[in-house]
Design a protein around this motif. Structure first.
Motif, short mmCIF file in Angstrom:
data_model
loop_
_atom_site.label_atom_id
_atom_site.label_comp_id
_atom_site.label_asym_id
_atom_site.label_seq_id
_atom_site.Cartn_x
_atom_site.Cartn_y
_atom_site.Cartn_z
N PHE A 41 0.78 -1.23 0.00
CA PHE A 41 0.00 0.00 0.00
C PHE A 41 0.82 1.28 0.00
N LEU A 42 2.01 1.29 0.52
CA LEU A 42 2.75 2.53 0.64
C LEU A 42 3.96 2.63 -0.28
N SER A 43 4.39 1.55 -0.82
CA SER A 43 5.56 1.56 -1.68
C SER A 43 5.18 1.98 -3.09
N ASN A 44 6.10 2.62 -3.79
CA ASN A 44 5.86 3.01 -5.18
C ASN A 44 5.82 1.80 -6.09
N LYS A 45 6.57 0.78 -5.75
CA LYS A 45 6.62 -0.42 -6.58
C LYS A 45 5.30 -1.19 -6.51
N GLY A 46 4.75 -1.35 -5.35
CA GLY A 46 3.45 -1.97 -5.18
C GLY A 46 3.37 -3.45 -5.51
N SER A 47 4.48 -4.15 -5.55
CA SER A 47 4.46 -5.59 -5.80
C SER A 47 5.41 -6.27 -4.82
N MET A 48 5.25 -7.58 -4.74
CA MET A 48 6.09 -8.30 -3.79
C MET A 48 6.33 -9.71 -4.30
N ASN A 49 7.56 -10.18 -4.13
CA ASN A 49 7.94 -11.55 -4.48
C ASN A 49 8.30 -12.28 -3.20
N LEU A 50 7.59 -13.38 -2.93
CA LEU A 50 7.87 -14.18 -1.75
C LEU A 50 8.62 -15.44 -2.16
N PRO A 51 9.39 -16.02 -1.24
CA PRO A 51 10.06 -17.28 -1.55
C PRO A 51 9.05 -18.36 -1.93
N GLY A 52 9.42 -19.18 -2.88
CA GLY A 52 8.53 -20.23 -3.34
C GLY A 52 7.84 -19.87 -4.64
N GLY A 53 8.19 -18.72 -5.22
CA GLY A 53 7.62 -18.34 -6.50
C GLY A 53 6.31 -17.58 -6.43
N PHE A 54 5.92 -17.09 -5.26
CA PHE A 54 4.69 -16.32 -5.11
C PHE A 54 4.95 -14.86 -5.47
N THR A 55 4.18 -14.32 -6.40
CA THR A 55 4.32 -12.92 -6.82
C THR A 55 2.97 -12.23 -6.67
N PHE A 56 2.97 -11.08 -6.00
CA PHE A 56 1.77 -10.29 -5.82
C PHE A 56 1.97 -8.91 -6.43
N ASN A 57 0.95 -8.44 -7.13
CA ASN A 57 1.01 -7.10 -7.75
C ASN A 57 -0.13 -6.24 -7.21
#
Length: 57
Positions: A41-57
């Motif tokens: 919510f606060l980052s300019n990038k707005g996405s996250m990669n978690l270990p195990g291949g999980f990607t959230f946008n």
């Protein structure tokens, strides 16, 4: 084999390890959630990669 403890042995028994580990795990979980919320919510990038291949946008 069970045996009765001596008085000195009974006095040396301490508890509280369960409460300690539970509080440490709770603080770590809250910290992880805070980082995820910040990244979403606060980052300019707005996405996250978690270990195990999980990607959230």
């Amino acid at each position: 084999m069970k045996r009765m403890l001596k008085e000195e042995e009974l006095k040396s028994i301490n508890g509280g390890e369960g409460i300690t580990i539970a509080s440490i795990l709770a603080v770590m979980a809250i910290g992880f959630c805070a980082v995820v919320i910040y990244r979403f919510f606060l980052s300019n990038k707005g996405s996250m990669n978690l270990p195990g291949g999980f990607t959230f946008n």
